[in-house]
Design a protein around this motif. Sequence first.
Motif, PDB file in Angstrom:
ATOM      1  N   LEU A 197       0.932  -1.065   0.083  1.00  9.49           N
ATOM      2  CA  LEU A 197       0.000  -0.101  -0.086  1.00  9.49           C
ATOM      3  C   LEU A 197       0.863   1.287  -0.042  1.00  9.49           C
ATOM      4  CD1 LEU A 197      -2.651  -1.118   2.542  1.00  9.49           C
ATOM      5  CD2 LEU A 197      -2.954  -0.859   0.029  1.00  9.49           C
ATOM      6  N   PRO A 198       0.539   2.376  -0.513  1.00 13.51           N
ATOM      7  CA  PRO A 198       1.264   3.514  -0.422  1.00 13.51           C
ATOM      8  C   PRO A 198       1.969   3.980   0.610  1.00 13.51           C
ATOM      9  CG  PRO A 198      -0.600   3.754  -2.325  1.00 13.51           C
ATOM     10  CD  PRO A 198      -0.986   2.417  -1.421  1.00 13.51           C
ATOM     11  N   HIS A 199       1.262   3.946   1.579  1.00 10.56           N
ATOM     12  CA  HIS A 199       1.592   4.623   2.789  1.00 10.56           C
ATOM     13  C   HIS A 199       2.673   3.608   3.498  1.00 10.56           C
ATOM     14  CE1 HIS A 199      -1.204   1.657   4.672  1.00 10.56           C
ATOM     15  NE2 HIS A 199      -0.539   1.630   5.914  1.00 10.56           N
ATOM     16  N   LEU A 200       2.676   2.284   3.243  1.00 10.49           N
ATOM     17  CA  LEU A 200       3.824   1.412   3.672  1.00 10.49           C
ATOM     18  C   LEU A 200       5.113   1.739   2.765  1.00 10.49           C
ATOM     19  CD1 LEU A 200       2.020  -1.836   4.382  1.00 10.49           C
ATOM     20  CD2 LEU A 200       2.878  -0.400   5.977  1.00 10.49           C
ATOM     21  N   ARG A 201       4.920   1.885   1.565  1.00  8.29           N
ATOM     22  CA  ARG A 201       6.009   2.194   0.668  1.00  8.29           C
ATOM     23  C   ARG A 201       6.553   3.616   1.018  1.00  8.29           C
ATOM     24  NH1 ARG A 201       7.158   0.223  -4.464  1.00  8.29           N
ATOM     25  NH2 ARG A 201       8.796   1.772  -5.929  1.00  8.29           N
ATOM     26  N   GLN A 202       5.868   4.520   1.470  1.00  6.76           N
ATOM     27  CA  GLN A 202       6.383   5.892   1.840  1.00  6.76           C
ATOM     28  C   GLN A 202       7.115   5.658   2.983  1.00  6.76           C
ATOM     29  OE1 GLN A 202       3.276   8.766   2.595  1.00  6.76           O
ATOM     30  NE2 GLN A 202       4.843  10.385   2.454  1.00  6.76           N
ATOM     31  N   VAL A 203       6.721   4.890   4.120  1.00  6.95           N
ATOM     32  CA  VAL A 203       7.508   4.550   5.382  1.00  6.95           C
ATOM     33  C   VAL A 203       8.687   3.756   4.953  1.00  6.95           C
ATOM     34  CG1 VAL A 203       7.644   3.418   7.513  1.00  6.95           C
ATOM     35  CG2 VAL A 203       5.626   4.435   6.845  1.00  6.95           C
ATOM     36  N   ILE A 204       8.796   3.040   4.059  1.00  4.27           N
ATOM     37  CA  ILE A 204      10.236   2.420   3.863  1.00  4.27           C
ATOM     38  C   ILE A 204      11.077   3.323   3.201  1.00  4.27           C
ATOM     39  CG2 ILE A 204      11.066   0.741   2.508  1.00  4.27           C
ATOM     40  CD1 ILE A 204       8.695  -0.854   2.764  1.00  4.27           C
ATOM     41  N   THR A 205      10.778   4.295   2.442  1.00  2.00           N
ATOM     42  CA  THR A 205      11.540   5.225   1.561  1.00  2.00           C
ATOM     43  C   THR A 205      11.727   6.239   2.397  1.00  2.00           C
ATOM     44  OG1 THR A 205       9.464   6.248   0.641  1.00  2.00           O
ATOM     45  CG2 THR A 205      10.498   4.408  -0.714  1.00  2.00           C
ATOM     46  N   THR A 206      10.948   6.741   3.435  1.00  5.33           N
ATOM     47  CA  THR A 206      11.313   7.912   4.308  1.00  5.33           C
ATOM     48  C   THR A 206      12.384   7.507   5.267  1.00  5.33           C
ATOM     49  OG1 THR A 206       9.133   8.965   4.111  1.00  5.33           O
ATOM     50  CG2 THR A 206      10.341   9.315   5.969  1.00  5.33           C
ATOM     51  N   ILE A 207      12.272   6.498   5.693  1.00  6.52           N
ATOM     52  CA  ILE A 207      13.261   5.754   6.606  1.00  6.52           C
ATOM     53  C   ILE A 207      14.684   5.566   5.966  1.00  6.52           C
ATOM     54  CG2 ILE A 207      13.860   4.152   8.432  1.00  6.52           C
ATOM     55  CD1 ILE A 207      11.018   3.738   8.822  1.00  6.52           C
ATOM     56  N   GLY A 208      14.653   5.412   4.743  1.00  8.76           N
ATOM     57  CA  GLY A 208      15.777   4.737   3.976  1.00  8.76           C
ATOM     58  C   GLY A 208      16.250   3.327   3.669  1.00  8.76           C
ATOM     59  N   TRP A 209      14.973   2.541   4.335  1.00 11.64           N
ATOM     60  CA  TRP A 209      15.104   1.217   4.149  1.00 11.64           C
ATOM     61  C   TRP A 209      14.955   0.803   2.749  1.00 11.64           C
ATOM     62  CZ3 TRP A 209      11.781  -0.425   9.060  1.00 11.64           C
ATOM     63  CH2 TRP A 209      12.330  -0.193  10.207  1.00 11.64           C
ATOM     64  N   ASP A 210      14.431   1.545   1.712  1.00 14.58           N
ATOM     65  CA  ASP A 210      14.632   1.189   0.206  1.00 14.58           C
ATOM     66  C   ASP A 210      15.941   0.860  -0.189  1.00 14.58           C
ATOM     67  OD1 ASP A 210      14.645   3.962   0.610  1.00 14.58           O
ATOM     68  OD2 ASP A 210      14.406   4.156  -1.304  1.00 14.58           O
ATOM     69  N   ARG A 211      16.917   1.401   0.371  1.00 15.96           N
ATOM     70  CA  ARG A 211      18.225   1.006  -0.047  1.00 15.96           C
ATOM     71  C   ARG A 211      18.905  -0.145   0.860  1.00 15.96           C
ATOM     72  NH1 ARG A 211      18.036   6.400   0.843  1.00 15.96           N
ATOM     73  NH2 ARG A 211      19.014   6.290   2.803  1.00 15.96           N
ATOM     74  N   THR A 212      18.023  -0.664   1.291  1.00 19.64           N
ATOM     75  CA  THR A 212      18.386  -2.152   2.267  1.00 19.64           C
ATOM     76  C   THR A 212      19.002  -3.083   1.249  1.00 19.64           C
ATOM     77  OG1 THR A 212      16.829  -1.864   4.131  1.00 19.64           O
ATOM     78  CG2 THR A 212      17.960  -3.853   3.763  1.00 19.64           C
ATOM     79  N   PRO A 213      20.129  -3.591   1.482  1.00 23.02           N
ATOM     80  CA  PRO A 213      20.748  -4.666   0.310  1.00 23.02           C
ATOM     81  C   PRO A 213      19.768  -5.879   0.600  1.00 23.02           C
ATOM     82  CG  PRO A 213      22.321  -4.096   2.074  1.00 23.02           C
ATOM     83  CD  PRO A 213      21.137  -3.365   2.295  1.00 23.02           C
ATOM     84  N   GLY A 214      19.505  -6.184  -0.795  1.00 19.95           N
ATOM     85  CA  GLY A 214      18.874  -7.506  -0.782  1.00 19.95           C
ATOM     86  C   GLY A 214      17.313  -7.133  -1.140  1.00 19.95           C
ATOM     87  N   LEU A 215      16.973  -5.985  -1.243  1.00 24.44           N
ATOM     88  CA  LEU A 215      15.398  -5.572  -1.015  1.00 24.44           C
ATOM     89  C   LEU A 215      15.235  -4.907  -2.420  1.00 24.44           C
ATOM     90  CD1 LEU A 215      12.604  -5.104   0.634  1.00 24.44           C
ATOM     91  CD2 LEU A 215      13.567  -2.757   1.171  1.00 24.44           C
ATOM     92  N   ARG A 216      14.080  -5.263  -2.818  1.00 28.15           N
ATOM     93  CA  ARG A 216      13.459  -4.817  -3.910  1.00 28.15           C
ATOM     94  C   ARG A 216      12.088  -4.547  -3.810  1.00 28.15           C
ATOM     95  NH1 ARG A 216      14.839  -8.354  -7.599  1.00 28.15           N
ATOM     96  NH2 ARG A 216      12.784  -9.469  -7.912  1.00 28.15           N
ATOM     97  N   LEU A 217      11.501  -3.267  -4.370  1.00 26.05           N
ATOM     98  CA  LEU A 217      10.367  -2.762  -4.093  1.00 26.05           C
ATOM     99  C   LEU A 217       9.557  -2.741  -5.497  1.00 26.05           C
ATOM    100  CD1 LEU A 217      10.458   0.212  -1.593  1.00 26.05           C
ATOM    101  CD2 LEU A 217      10.164  -2.311  -1.052  1.00 26.05           C
ATOM    102  N   ALA A 218       8.505  -3.410  -5.506  1.00 29.67           N
ATOM    103  CA  ALA A 218       7.743  -3.619  -6.607  1.00 29.67           C
ATOM    104  C   ALA A 218       7.033  -2.191  -6.740  1.00 29.67           C
ATOM    105  CB  ALA A 218       6.650  -4.842  -6.876  1.00 29.67           C
ATOM    106  N   ALA A 219       6.045  -2.152  -7.818  1.00 30.57           N
ATOM    107  CA  ALA A 219       5.152  -0.860  -7.891  1.00 30.57           C
ATOM    108  C   ALA A 219       4.227  -0.884  -6.623  1.00 30.57           C
ATOM    109  CB  ALA A 219       4.468  -0.828  -9.337  1.00 30.57           C
ATOM    110  N   ALA A 220       3.926   0.137  -6.276  1.00 32.54           N
ATOM    111  CA  ALA A 220       2.925   0.312  -5.059  1.00 32.54           C
ATOM    112  C   ALA A 220       1.565  -0.195  -5.535  1.00 32.54           C
ATOM    113  CB  ALA A 220       2.629   1.704  -4.763  1.00 32.54           C
ATOM    114  N   HIS A 221       0.879  -0.867  -4.597  1.00 35.29           N
ATOM    115  CA  HIS A 221      -0.611  -1.351  -4.842  1.00 35.29           C
ATOM    116  C   HIS A 221      -1.553  -0.167  -4.807  1.00 35.29           C
ATOM    117  CE1 HIS A 221      -3.871  -3.971  -4.499  1.00 35.29           C
ATOM    118  NE2 HIS A 221      -4.617  -3.099  -3.572  1.00 35.29           N
ATOM    119  N   VAL A 222      -2.373   0.002  -5.961  1.00 37.80           N
ATOM    120  CA  VAL A 222      -3.353   0.966  -5.958  1.00 37.80           C
ATOM    121  C   VAL A 222      -4.777   0.137  -5.577  1.00 37.80           C
ATOM    122  CG1 VAL A 222      -4.519   2.632  -7.570  1.00 37.80           C
ATOM    123  CG2 VAL A 222      -1.949   2.049  -7.881  1.00 37.80           C
ATOM    124  N   CYS A 223      -5.402   0.888  -4.526  1.00 43.24           N
ATOM    125  CA  CYS A 223      -6.624   0.362  -4.056  1.00 43.24           C
ATOM    126  C   CYS A 223      -7.725   0.556  -5.114  1.00 43.24           C
ATOM    127  CB  CYS A 223      -7.158   1.149  -2.780  1.00 43.24           C
ATOM    128  SG  CYS A 223      -5.996   0.715  -1.437  1.00 43.24           S
TER     129      CYS A 223
END
Length: 282
Positions: free
Chosen positions: A256-282
């Motif tokens: 969900l967009p808000h979860l993706r935003q939390v991950i990117t705001t904290i900087g966890w989107d740069r975590t090694p081994g992590l890949r984020l797919a496109a956000a889910h649209v309700c």
Amino acid sequence: MVHAHGVRRRVHVGDLRPGDHACLLFASDEERASVLRDFVLGGLDADDKILCLTGDPAPSLPAVPPGRLEVVALAQFLTADGRFDAAALLARLRTAAAQSRAEGCRALRVAGDPGAGGMPDLPRLLEYEALLDGEFGSGRALAVCQYDLRRCGPGAPDALESAHAGSVEADPLVRTADLVVVRTYRPQGLRIEGVVDAGAHRCLRDALRSVAAVREDVRLEMSRVEFLDLAGLRLLMTFARARAARHCTVELTGLLPHLRQVITTIGWDRTPGLRLAAAHVC
């Protein structure tokens, strides 16, 4: 059953009931073994007689008490010219169903792999499935028909799935009032549904461990996650770093967009081994 808009029902194998006629389209021996194990063990719990129709070699099955499981080779239902005799098989199933009732069992539980000895032509398979559908609708038996996608021709998977009321998957690794986690195989990973809060961390950690040894990239499908706290997110980041150490990744899909935003705001989107797919649209 078919949902509105043509979406077919997907059911955990342990939730099958007499009268159900479902299919398993599998692409790995691991996936098939997982569902078959749950199917057989569920039959023991429900006091069903279990009939397994197999090719050669037969699949690995759990140990069961004597008299509760019969394994029948599908080769005996081939005609002299090698064609699949659906009517002969149906007669055998009727006899087995009557015997299971005479023995006091709730129902006959059938696991069949019609393509085990070489995939018959699709029209003959669909004829067989139509006969089964009428037979199991009586509520005296239930069946899971297994088809190996690696042996199916173009168009066959859709046609075979349409011949069944629904498709089955393995029983959940986690099933609580608030959280369900299901093992997936195409692609390898987990489907997470519900709420991940302090009371669910241990369950989620155990579920992640169940796919820790997978030797390829793992996908976590999260479109039905209603709530995921920071500690739950940390578990996912720790898992991703462990995947990176094995030169693999974990992809989070359906966020969900808000979860993706939390991950990117904290900087966890740069975590090694992590890949984020496109956000889910309700």
